[in-house]
Design a protein around this motif. Structure first.
Motif, PDB file in Angstrom:
ATOM      1  N   ALA A   1      39.864  40.790  42.937  1.00  5.64           N
ATOM      2  CA  ALA A   1      41.150  40.158  43.251  1.00  5.64           C
ATOM      3  C   ALA A   1      41.376  38.934  42.371  1.00  5.64           C
ATOM      4  O   ALA A   1      42.493  38.712  41.860  1.00  5.64           O
ATOM      5  CB  ALA A   1      41.191  39.777  44.732  1.00  5.64           C
ATOM      6  N   MET A   2      40.319  38.125  42.176  1.00  5.37           N
ATOM      7  CA  MET A   2      40.447  36.954  41.312  1.00  5.37           C
ATOM      8  C   MET A   2      40.724  37.377  39.871  1.00  5.37           C
ATOM      9  O   MET A   2      41.553  36.776  39.172  1.00  5.37           O
ATOM     10  CB  MET A   2      39.160  36.122  41.371  1.00  5.37           C
ATOM     11  CG  MET A   2      38.926  35.437  42.708  1.00  5.37           C
ATOM     12  SD  MET A   2      37.368  34.497  42.720  1.00  5.37           S
ATOM     13  CE  MET A   2      37.670  33.326  41.409  1.00  5.37           C
ATOM     14  N   TYR A   3      40.035  38.409  39.444  1.00  4.93           N
ATOM     15  CA  TYR A   3      40.211  38.919  38.084  1.00  4.93           C
ATOM     16  C   TYR A   3      41.659  39.375  37.862  1.00  4.93           C
ATOM     17  O   TYR A   3      42.293  39.013  36.863  1.00  4.93           O
ATOM     18  CB  TYR A   3      39.239  40.072  37.844  1.00  4.93           C
ATOM     19  CG  TYR A   3      39.453  40.820  36.539  1.00  4.93           C
ATOM     20  CD1 TYR A   3      38.917  40.342  35.355  1.00  4.93           C
ATOM     21  CD2 TYR A   3      40.196  42.012  36.517  1.00  4.93           C
ATOM     22  CE1 TYR A   3      39.108  41.028  34.156  1.00  4.93           C
ATOM     23  CE2 TYR A   3      40.389  42.697  35.339  1.00  4.93           C
ATOM     24  CZ  TYR A   3      39.862  42.211  34.158  1.00  4.93           C
ATOM     25  OH  TYR A   3      40.047  42.893  32.981  1.00  4.93           O
ATOM     26  N   ASN A   4      42.185  40.172  38.783  1.00  2.23           N
ATOM     27  CA  ASN A   4      43.554  40.675  38.641  1.00  2.23           C
ATOM     28  C   ASN A   4      44.586  39.548  38.712  1.00  2.23           C
ATOM     29  O   ASN A   4      45.594  39.561  38.002  1.00  2.23           O
ATOM     30  CB  ASN A   4      43.845  41.716  39.726  1.00  2.23           C
ATOM     31  CG  ASN A   4      43.118  43.024  39.495  1.00  2.23           C
ATOM     32  OD1 ASN A   4      42.818  43.378  38.351  1.00  2.23           O
ATOM     33  ND2 ASN A   4      42.807  43.744  40.570  1.00  2.23           N
ATOM     34  N   GLY A   5      44.325  38.556  39.582  1.00  3.45           N
ATOM     35  CA  GLY A   5      45.249  37.429  39.697  1.00  3.45           C
ATOM     36  C   GLY A   5      45.297  36.613  38.418  1.00  3.45           C
ATOM     37  O   GLY A   5      46.390  36.249  37.941  1.00  3.45           O
TER      38      GLY A   5
END
Length: 376
Positions: free
Chosen positions: A161-165
């Motif tokens: 999720a952090m990566y995609n954000g």
């Protein structure tokens, strides 16, 4: 005594003659007050003209005001998603831009930090993905506990999720995530035009720091330019789609332009008791007008045929209106009579006349030069 009587009779006789001459003189002047004689030489040298009543269409008009505008989707306010210092700002108000064209370059160390965070998360994601796959295999083989498997899954999905954000944030800043993953980190971002149009405002200069809330510039696409008019509640029932709009702008040098009613608002503003009217403009006017121009407009709700004379033929004098009616010609001279008329609507250089029944069917009038003669 006899001489006195004679003198008295003489005085009375002279007084009577004087009164009679004054009465006759006044009567002749009154009878000729409304008649004016013009010689042919005067008529021709002064460029006078004679005309008759003309049957013309006079519009019934609802008066409105408003401005030149564009739909919201054709107006773009440029902001920065993350603030920065203006490094390059080559465009000026009035410049035309294409969709996707670079507008401005900003610089900020914060951009570097975002890319570093992305790189760290991307590297960690590889490890967590491998650990998740390993724990899943062990769990399926009943070698490890469910708790360890769920913990590995949770860490992996949280990191994903952090990566995609962060990846989405880089894309919003127009920074390529692929280049960042290759180790190519930049301190600059470039903002590109979201639409094609003309720049109508530039609010920054080189070296200035802009925040995410600051407007950098504004772009307007003029192809969908329209009229945004305000009509009073009492006139709304007369206004319908397709009616002609005749409008003027302060910059138009009294020239009038034409449009067409496209939408009539369905809601009345409770404070001003007005309704918005949306009008379409022909393509030929797009380059002549500017968004934001104030306009005075009339919406043609009906047209009636009326008998009319040119405006120059009707002269106002002491609150009344007059024309010079041609009675005839004598010895090459024109004989006119000053007659009162009741003008109605004025449109396109003509005045409608209400009392045309007071004149014969083929009555002729002085249509050019009346002001000078009546004024005299």
């Amino acid at each position: 005594m006899k001489n006195l009587h004679y003198k008295l009779i003489l005085v009375l006789s002279l007084s009577f003659i004087g009164c009679k001459e004054e009465t006759e003189s006044t009567g002749e002047e009154t009878s000729n007050t409304n008649e004016i004689t013009v010689t042919r030489q005067q008529f021709e040298s002064s460029g006078m003209k004679i005309g008759t009543f003309e049957t013309l269409e006079f519009p019934e008009i609802v008066q409105t005001t408003g401005e030149i505008d564009v739909p919201p989707e054709n107006r773009a306010v440029i902001n920065a998603f993350v603030g920065g210092y203006v490094k390059r700002n080559p465009l000026l108000v009035g410049d035309d831009v294409k969709k996707g064209q670079p507008l401005i370059t900003l610089e900020n160390p914060d951009y570097i930090e975002i890319q570093q965070q992305y790189l760290e998360v991307a590297e960690q994601l590889k490890y967590l993905k491998a650990e998740f796959d390993r724990q899943q295999t062990l769990f399926e083989e009943k070698v490890t506990s469910e708790k360890k498997f769920l913990q590995a899954e949770s860490d992996y999905r949280r990191n994903m999720a952090m990566y995609n954000g962060l990846r989405q944030k880089l894309q919003m800043l127009n920074i390529s995530p692929s280049l960042v993953e290759q180790g190519k980190i930049t301190s600059e971002i470039t903002i590109y035009s979201p639409i094609s149009g003309s720049i109508t405002a530039v609010d920054v200069s080189k070296g200035m720091f802009v925040t995410a809330q600051d407007r950098i510039m504004e772009i307007v696409e003029k192809e969908h330019m329209h009229l945004e008019l305000i009509a009073f509640e009492k006139d709304v029932m007369q206004i319908k789609k397709g009616q002609e709009i005749i409008f003027k702008t302060p910059e138009g040098n009294s020239n009038s332009f034409s449009g067409e009613v496209y939408l009539v608002g369905k809601a009345i503003d409770r404070q001003s008791r007005t309704v918005l009217i949306h009008g379409h403009l022909p393509d030929s006017l797009v380059e002549k007008l500017t968004v934001g121009m104030f306009v005075e407009a009339g919406i043609v709700t009906n047209k009636t045929k009326q008998q009319a004379l040119p405006e120059e033929a009707v002269i106002e004098q002491e609150g009344f209106s007059y024309v010079l009616h041609l009675l005839g010609e004598e010895n090459g001279n024109y004989i006119f009579q000053k007659k009162e008329v009741r003008p109605a609507a004025t449109y396109n250089g003509y005045k409608a006349i209400e009392n045309t029944a007071d004149f014969e069917a083929n009555a002729r009038f002085l249509t050019n030069g009346s002001f000078r003669l009546i004024g005299e």
